[in-house]
Design an enzyme around this catalytic site. Structure first.
Site, PDB file in Angstrom:
ATOM      1  N   TRP B 102       0.810  -1.213   0.000  1.00 19.65           N
ATOM      2  CA  TRP B 102       0.000   0.000   0.000  1.00 19.65           C
ATOM      3  C   TRP B 102       0.842   1.262   0.000  1.00 19.65           C
ATOM      4  O   TRP B 102       0.459   2.276  -0.604  1.00 19.65           O
ATOM      5  CB  TRP B 102      -1.012  -0.026   1.151  1.00 19.65           C
ATOM      6  CG  TRP B 102      -2.037  -1.080   0.884  1.00 19.65           C
ATOM      7  CD1 TRP B 102      -2.150  -2.306   1.475  1.00 19.65           C
ATOM      8  CD2 TRP B 102      -3.044  -1.051  -0.143  1.00 19.65           C
ATOM      9  NE1 TRP B 102      -3.170  -3.020   0.898  1.00 19.65           N
ATOM     10  CE2 TRP B 102      -3.731  -2.278  -0.091  1.00 19.65           C
ATOM     11  CE3 TRP B 102      -3.432  -0.111  -1.100  1.00 19.65           C
ATOM     12  CZ2 TRP B 102      -4.788  -2.585  -0.958  1.00 19.65           C
ATOM     13  CZ3 TRP B 102      -4.476  -0.411  -1.953  1.00 19.65           C
ATOM     14  CH2 TRP B 102      -5.141  -1.639  -1.878  1.00 19.65           C
ATOM     15  N   ASP B 174      -1.115   6.706   6.509  1.00 17.45           N
ATOM     16  CA  ASP B 174      -2.240   5.902   6.035  1.00 17.45           C
ATOM     17  C   ASP B 174      -2.573   4.905   7.144  1.00 17.45           C
ATOM     18  O   ASP B 174      -1.791   3.979   7.406  1.00 17.45           O
ATOM     19  CB  ASP B 174      -1.849   5.193   4.740  1.00 17.45           C
ATOM     20  CG  ASP B 174      -2.940   4.251   4.228  1.00 17.45           C
ATOM     21  OD1 ASP B 174      -3.970   4.073   4.919  1.00 17.45           O
ATOM     22  OD2 ASP B 174      -2.749   3.673   3.143  1.00 17.45           O
ATOM     23  N   LYS B 198     -12.497  -1.225   6.970  1.00 11.93           N
ATOM     24  CA  LYS B 198     -11.859  -2.189   7.858  1.00 11.93           C
ATOM     25  C   LYS B 198     -12.301  -1.951   9.309  1.00 11.93           C
ATOM     26  O   LYS B 198     -12.923  -2.810   9.918  1.00 11.93           O
ATOM     27  CB  LYS B 198     -10.345  -2.122   7.706  1.00 11.93           C
ATOM     28  CG  LYS B 198      -9.923  -2.553   6.279  1.00 11.93           C
ATOM     29  CD  LYS B 198      -8.618  -1.934   5.848  1.00 11.93           C
ATOM     30  CE  LYS B 198      -8.362  -2.054   4.364  1.00 11.93           C
ATOM     31  NZ  LYS B 198      -8.355  -3.390   3.791  1.00 11.93           N
TER      32      LYS B 198
END
Lengths: 363, 363
Positions: B102, B174, B198
């Site tokens: 990511w 992030d 999530k």
């Protein structure tokens, strides 16, 4: 309490049958032993859902194979910016038709990304938007990246009676408030786009239907996530999509097919709009809609009381009568009823009955 | 059928209590006589919901007043592009820490909009990401717009044991897969952002927490809809927001407060992770997690069978045992269990019991 007739302009009413199905399977979707919100977008079940949603939409709208169908995020507003990013080369221009609030917004959000030109602005001498403008194809800049217009202005209740002619320049249409309300000749367009929250599903989803050759345009330097071609290659699964919104859209598409398709919806929607406009026009001035009859929207009907001092009473009493969200948009005031696909004819009948009764009591 | 324990990495399991409340009021929300999906985002009820969601989040995370809280669309992926658009002047650079998939994606999506530099890449000689890298604050370009890192790599199961030091340059984190899993010192950051799917709610929503002075940066020419400052001024209601996703996030925040807040969640999450890592480490090599123990994620636990030929049997039998979505990410293979807030301790116990039984039968 019980559900009422909801005339909200958006987020708008959804078909009750769709909501009931979503409610029944909210904790366990199909054979998944989990909510549709809790499953991977890369799993077979969700991939099948997206494929079915696209197939149903293609069938409903008759979308030709040389058009891609994209389910994106950010609503129509984000597409105002993505349009020039994807379609216009750096320094290139684009022509815009202005027929009300949303087409103005498209210009404003597009401006940082393209040299915008307003081809025609339909405001009258008083600054009001009361009719769809004539569009002269010969006046469109042949070097423009596209010609943009908004087919139905949700706030002003002004709808184009026919798709305008953009000549050889790709035509881009914002159909946020009128998509799926009746048949449409998709082949006339370079791009059709729409926020979902009126005739498709809940907010948080945007639909883009784009002729595939336009995906080959380089556009401007930008991230993949802002690139239609990348989303098209990934089948709308470039990154985690808004899964619940797509699921509800899929249920709405299936409901529309069960209803008989867009010809049937067109007949229903036309009857609904006619009933309400008749109630306004036949009220001897108690109610008023100033839009040119040829440009009157089937989806959004703004109207005014002869005495604005009665607005508060109208809104309070209509709410008590089970008729919700009839307040006009703050930009133009008055009252407004939105009659999207999910509004049943009985809802419009209840509204016109209430309007007649209110006029008799207050007139 | 009944609901099972769902270890999906995202869209992930939601608290069952939250889903049951959403189900109960799906057709009639509060006194609205309509679904929360069907009411105007400009109405008093929805505005109160957004305000309550923000207040609960501020309380849970201890977000200082000089930070804005934004509910946006497009997930974390879109923020990869919006970060440089909002924070970097044309031609300016930004530093990135790469610790897995990511953080690589953040670089790739940022590149069209900023001069990216990878300050450190934690891949080992074999190209594997097995530990959070050391970040040398003295090596950060003092002219960089920001230093970006991903606090927890969902695929590789690598988490920073502590927030890195970026010196005087704003730190951007992030937190998509670890936000709300334990307390965090927000004041260390310029920006914290996260996709919702999530630990926050359903997909289609992104959370951005940004120090207000950074909103004053001009950034790059862009539409208002791509501008954090415009969303901040509008209280996340610049245009139609993803109303149902925000509603579910609000229910999750309320649930977290009922659970006792983030200190309590931290203790639960640590016990869950320890139980699973113990089951792996104590399996005499039947299961294996190669991540440096100091960098092991509490949220995402990738693991491998000593014999990859048993993967299919493990997945089939675990599914039959009511343990869902244990397949590893396609990029690195193997198996993976995600243990976000909504996964109860009983679910992890069921997983470790199954793993022990499977090892005894197949070992």
């Amino acid at each position: 309490m019980s559900r009422a007739f909801n005339f909200c302009a958006g987020p708008a009413a959804l078909p009750e049958a769709v909501l009931r199905q979503a409610q029944a399977e909210l904790l366990e979707w199909g054979a998944e032993r989990a909510s549709v919100m809790e499953v991977s977008h890369r799993g077979a079940a969700f991939e099948a859902l997206v494929a079915q949603a696209e197939a149903d939409l293609r069938s409903l709208m008759g979308i030709p194979d040389d058009y891609a169908v994209l389910f994106l995020q950010g609503g129509a507003t984000q597409q105002f910016a993505l349009l020039p990013m994807n379609l216009a080369a750096p320094g290139q221009g684009a022509d815009y038709v202005v027929s009300g609030h949303w087409s103005q917004r498209a210009v404003a959000e597009g401006e940082p990304h393209v040299r915008t030109r307003v081809l025609v602005d339909a405001a009258d001498a008083a600054g009001l938007y009361l009719r769809a403008p004539e569009v002269d194809a010969a006046a469109v800049d042949p070097d423009a990246a596209y010609l943009h217009y908004c087919h139905n202005e949700t706030i002003h209740g002004v709808e184009f009676p026919a798709v305008p002619d953009s000549g050889a320049v790709p035509l881009v249409g914002d159909f946020s408030s009128t998509i799926l309300s009746r048949p449409l000749d998709v082949a006339r367009f370079g791009v059709i786009y729409a926020g979902a929250q009126k005739n498709i599903g809940p907010s948080g989803l945007a639909l883009v239907i784009v002729r595939r050759d336009l995906l080959e345009r380089a556009g401007q330097p930008r991230a993949r996530v802002l690139t239609w071609a990348a989303h098209a290659r990934a089948g709308s699964l470039l990154h985690t999509p808004p899964t619940f919104s797509i699921y509800l859209a899929a249920l709405v598409f299936a409901w529309l097919r069960e209803m008989g398709g867009l010809e049937v919806m067109a007949a229903i929607n036309q009857r609904k709009a006619q009933r309400l406009y008749h109630a306004i026009d036949d009220s001897e001035g108690f109610y008023r809609n100033p839009v040119d009859p040829a440009s009157r929207s089937w989806m959004n009907v703004p109207f005014w009381l002869h005495d604005e001092g009665l607005n508060a009473a109208f809104l309070e009493e209509s709410r008590e009568a089970g008729l919700l969200a009839l307040k006009g948009h703050r930009e133009i005031g008055g009252l407004r009823a939105s009659l999207y696909n999910a509004m049943p004819e009985a809802g419009v009948a209840a509204l016109t009955d209430f309007m007649g009764d209110f006029a008799r009591r207050k007139g």
